[in-house]
Design a protein around this motif. Structure first.
Motif, PDB file in Angstrom:
ATOM      1  N   SER A   1      76.701 -29.823 -88.913  1.00 10.45           N
ATOM      2  CA  SER A   1      77.034 -28.495 -88.651  1.00 10.45           C
ATOM      3  C   SER A   1      76.462 -27.446 -89.451  1.00 10.45           C
ATOM      4  O   SER A   1      75.615 -27.726 -90.068  1.00 10.45           O
ATOM      5  CB  SER A   1      78.686 -28.325 -89.077  1.00 10.45           C
ATOM      6  OG  SER A   1      78.895 -28.727 -90.282  1.00 10.45           O
ATOM      7  N   HIS A   2      76.358 -26.188 -88.715  1.00 17.72           N
ATOM      8  CA  HIS A   2      75.588 -25.119 -89.189  1.00 17.72           C
ATOM      9  C   HIS A   2      75.741 -24.800 -90.607  1.00 17.72           C
ATOM     10  O   HIS A   2      74.899 -24.354 -91.163  1.00 17.72           O
ATOM     11  CB  HIS A   2      75.782 -23.945 -88.154  1.00 17.72           C
ATOM     12  CG  HIS A   2      74.610 -23.091 -88.074  1.00 17.72           C
ATOM     13  ND1 HIS A   2      73.245 -23.474 -87.460  1.00 17.72           N
ATOM     14  CD2 HIS A   2      74.241 -21.983 -88.821  1.00 17.72           C
ATOM     15  CE1 HIS A   2      72.423 -22.445 -87.736  1.00 17.72           C
ATOM     16  NE2 HIS A   2      72.856 -21.702 -88.607  1.00 17.72           N
TER      17      HIS A   2
ATOM     18  N   SER B   1      75.938 -30.023 -81.367  1.00 14.48           N
ATOM     19  CA  SER B   1      75.555 -29.304 -82.577  1.00 14.48           C
ATOM     20  C   SER B   1      74.171 -28.738 -82.325  1.00 14.48           C
ATOM     21  O   SER B   1      74.211 -27.448 -82.687  1.00 14.48           O
ATOM     22  CB  SER B   1      75.605 -30.162 -83.715  1.00 14.48           C
ATOM     23  OG  SER B   1      74.942 -31.144 -83.538  1.00 14.48           O
TER      24      SER B   1
ATOM     25  N   GLN C   1      74.499 -24.931 -81.006  1.00 16.71           N
ATOM     26  CA  GLN C   1      74.927 -23.736 -82.046  1.00 16.71           C
ATOM     27  C   GLN C   1      73.554 -23.428 -82.781  1.00 16.71           C
ATOM     28  O   GLN C   1      73.344 -22.183 -82.955  1.00 16.71           O
ATOM     29  CB  GLN C   1      76.015 -24.549 -82.785  1.00 16.71           C
ATOM     30  CG  GLN C   1      76.518 -23.118 -83.560  1.00 16.71           C
ATOM     31  CD  GLN C   1      77.501 -23.472 -84.786  1.00 16.71           C
ATOM     32  OE1 GLN C   1      77.496 -24.871 -85.053  1.00 16.71           O
ATOM     33  NE2 GLN C   1      78.334 -22.827 -84.988  1.00 16.71           N
ATOM     34  N   HIS C   2      72.794 -24.555 -83.233  1.00 16.24           N
ATOM     35  CA  HIS C   2      71.735 -24.088 -84.076  1.00 16.24           C
ATOM     36  C   HIS C   2      70.850 -23.377 -83.319  1.00 16.24           C
ATOM     37  O   HIS C   2      70.088 -22.425 -83.814  1.00 16.24           O
ATOM     38  CB  HIS C   2      70.917 -25.440 -84.790  1.00 16.24           C
ATOM     39  CG  HIS C   2      71.918 -26.336 -85.113  1.00 16.24           C
ATOM     40  ND1 HIS C   2      73.006 -26.057 -85.866  1.00 16.24           N
ATOM     41  CD2 HIS C   2      71.988 -27.870 -85.198  1.00 16.24           C
ATOM     42  CE1 HIS C   2      73.608 -27.065 -86.398  1.00 16.24           C
ATOM     43  NE2 HIS C   2      73.171 -28.014 -86.067  1.00 16.24           N
TER      44      HIS C   2
ATOM     45  N   GLN D   1      71.276 -21.506 -80.763  1.00 15.74           N
ATOM     46  CA  GLN D   1      71.987 -20.118 -80.528  1.00 15.74           C
ATOM     47  C   GLN D   1      71.483 -19.206 -81.956  1.00 15.74           C
ATOM     48  O   GLN D   1      71.360 -17.912 -81.566  1.00 15.74           O
ATOM     49  CB  GLN D   1      73.245 -20.355 -80.113  1.00 15.74           C
ATOM     50  CG  GLN D   1      73.708 -19.136 -79.458  1.00 15.74           C
ATOM     51  CD  GLN D   1      73.178 -18.956 -77.825  1.00 15.74           C
ATOM     52  OE1 GLN D   1      73.595 -19.890 -77.036  1.00 15.74           O
ATOM     53  NE2 GLN D   1      72.243 -18.153 -77.786  1.00 15.74           N
TER      54      GLN D   1
END
Ligand code: 13P
Ligand code: SF4
Length: 305
Positions: free
Chosen positions: A29-30, A238, A241-242, A244
C-alpha cells in the motif's frame, strides 16, 4: 490515536536508529511505500537485497521475497512483514514433482520463476523474474528448458525466444491468470482512448491484446514516460494508486476489480511499525544446505540478467 504521518515518522526514526533497510514490493500500500528505502519489482528487490548496507532488512511483500534476501545476504537479519504473506504460486510444485519432471525431460535446464520456495530453487538451475526472464532465457547456453511454475509467463517468454525449446508445466498466479479476454475487451470498450498495460502472468489471450507487457516496475515506468494520458492497468490494483500519485494528471483504470492479491495486501503500516519496533515480523532462517543450493540459481539470475 496517531495519524498515518505520525506512524510513518516513528517508523523512519526507528529504522534509522536500528539500522534497518525497508524493502517494499510495488504491490504494497502507498503508506508503506512512503517509508521504504527501496520500492520495486522482484528483480529490483533482489538486486537491492544483495547490496543494502544495513544489518537488518525488513521485506514488505511475500515470503519468497524475504527468502531471496536471506539467500543472497545470509549475514543479515531478514524479517518478513507478515508471516502469513505467501505467494500461492510459490508452492504449486514441490521438490519431488520437479525431480519427476527432470526425470521426464532429461538434459533440460530448469528455469524457476523467482516466485518459488527456497526448496524449489535448490533443484532449479536459473531463476528469472518477469522483468528479466526473456533476457536470461535468451542468454542461457542450453536450448532445452523446463520452465516452472508459471505457464503464462513461460508462454510469453517462449514466444519471444523461439530459438529455445521451452517445456511448460501447469501453474501460475491465481490473481493474474483469472483475468479473461472478455474483461480485457470490456475494459477496452469502456476506455477506448486508454493504453492497455499488462503483466506477463496474465493468460495469452489477454497478453496478446496489450500495448505494453512487463513487470510491475516496467508497467509503472512505461505509464510515467508515455505521452498517453489514459491507461488500463493489467496488474495488481495497488499500482493504480501509486501511478495516480506519480502522475496526478493522467488517468488509470483497473483492467479488473478482481486484480487484488490478498497476500500482498496483508501487511499494514502498523505491521511495519511493530516490525521496526521489534515486536513482530518473522525472522527468516534457512539451513546452509538449502541456502547454498538455492543461491546457485539466484547467482545465475543476477549474472545472466
Ligand atoms: P514483479 O516481478 O513484476 O514484481 O512480479 C511479482 C509478482 O508477484 C507479480 O505478481
Ligand atoms: Fe503471487 Fe500472484 Fe500475489 Fe504475485 S500477485 S504474489 S504472483 S499470488
Amino acid at each position: 490515536m496517531s495519524t498515518t504521518r505520525e506512524l510513518q515518522d516513528e517508523i523512519r526514526k526507528l529504522k534509522q536508529e536500528k539500522d534497518i533497510c525497508i524493502l517494499a514490493h510495488a504491490y504494497q500500500s502507498h503508506d508503506i511505500l512512503e517509508v521504504a528505502d527501496y520500492i520495486g519489482d522482484s528483480y529490483g528487490l533482489s538486486e537491492k537485497a544483495a547490496a543494502a548496507p544495513q544489518k537488518t532488512v525488513l521485506m514488505c511483500g511475500v515470503r519468497f521475497m524475504a527468502e531471496t534476501v536471506k539467500i543472497l545476504s545470509p549475514e543479515k537479519k531478514v524479517l518478513l512483514s507478515h508471516s502469513e504473506a505467501d505467494c500461492p504460486m510459490a508452492r504449486q510444485l514441490d521438490v519431488e514433482q520437479v525431480q519427476a519432471l527432470k526425470a521426464k525431460y532429461p538434459g533440460y535446464a530448469v528455469v524457476a520463476y523467482i516466485n518459488t520456495t527456497a526448496d524449489l530453487k535448490t533443484v532449479s538451475d536459473v531463476c528469472v523474474t518477469s522483468a528479466s526472464a526473456v533476457k536470461i532465457v535468451r542468454n542461457m547456453k542450453e536450448k532445452n528448458i523446463l520452465f516452472i511454475p508459471d505457464c503464462n509467463l513461460g508462454a510469453w517468454v517462449a514466444k519471444q525466444v523461439p530459438e529455445k525449446k521451452i517445456q511448460l508445466v501447469q501453474g501460475g498466479c491465481p490473481v493474474h491468470a483469472a483475468i479473461t479476454k472478455q474483461e480485457a475487451l470490456a475494459a477496452r470498450k469502456k476506455y477506448p482512448g486508454a493504453e492497455l498495460l499488462v503483466h506477463p502472468e496474465c493468460v495469452a489471450d489477454v497478453v496478446e491484446m496489450a500495448d505494453y507487457i512487463g513487470s510491475t516496475t516496467g508497467i509503472m515506468n512505461y505509464a510515467k514516460n508515455s505521452d498517453h494520458q489514459e491507461f488500463i492497468i493489467g496488474t495488481e490494483n495497488s499500482i493504480i494508486q501509486h501511478l495516480q500519485f506519480e502522475c496526478p494528471d493522467k488517468r488509470f483504470y483497473p483492467l479488473s476489480k478482481h486484480l487484488v492479491c490478498r497476500d500482498m495486501k496483508l501487511t499494514t503500516l502498523a505491521d511495519v511499525y511493530h516490525c521496526v519496533k521489534g515486536d513482530t515480523g518473522e525472522e527468516i532462517t534457512l539451513s546452509d544446505e538449502v541456502r547454498l543450493a538455492a543461491k546457485k540459481c539466484l547467482d545465475a539470475m543476477l549474472e545472466l540478467g
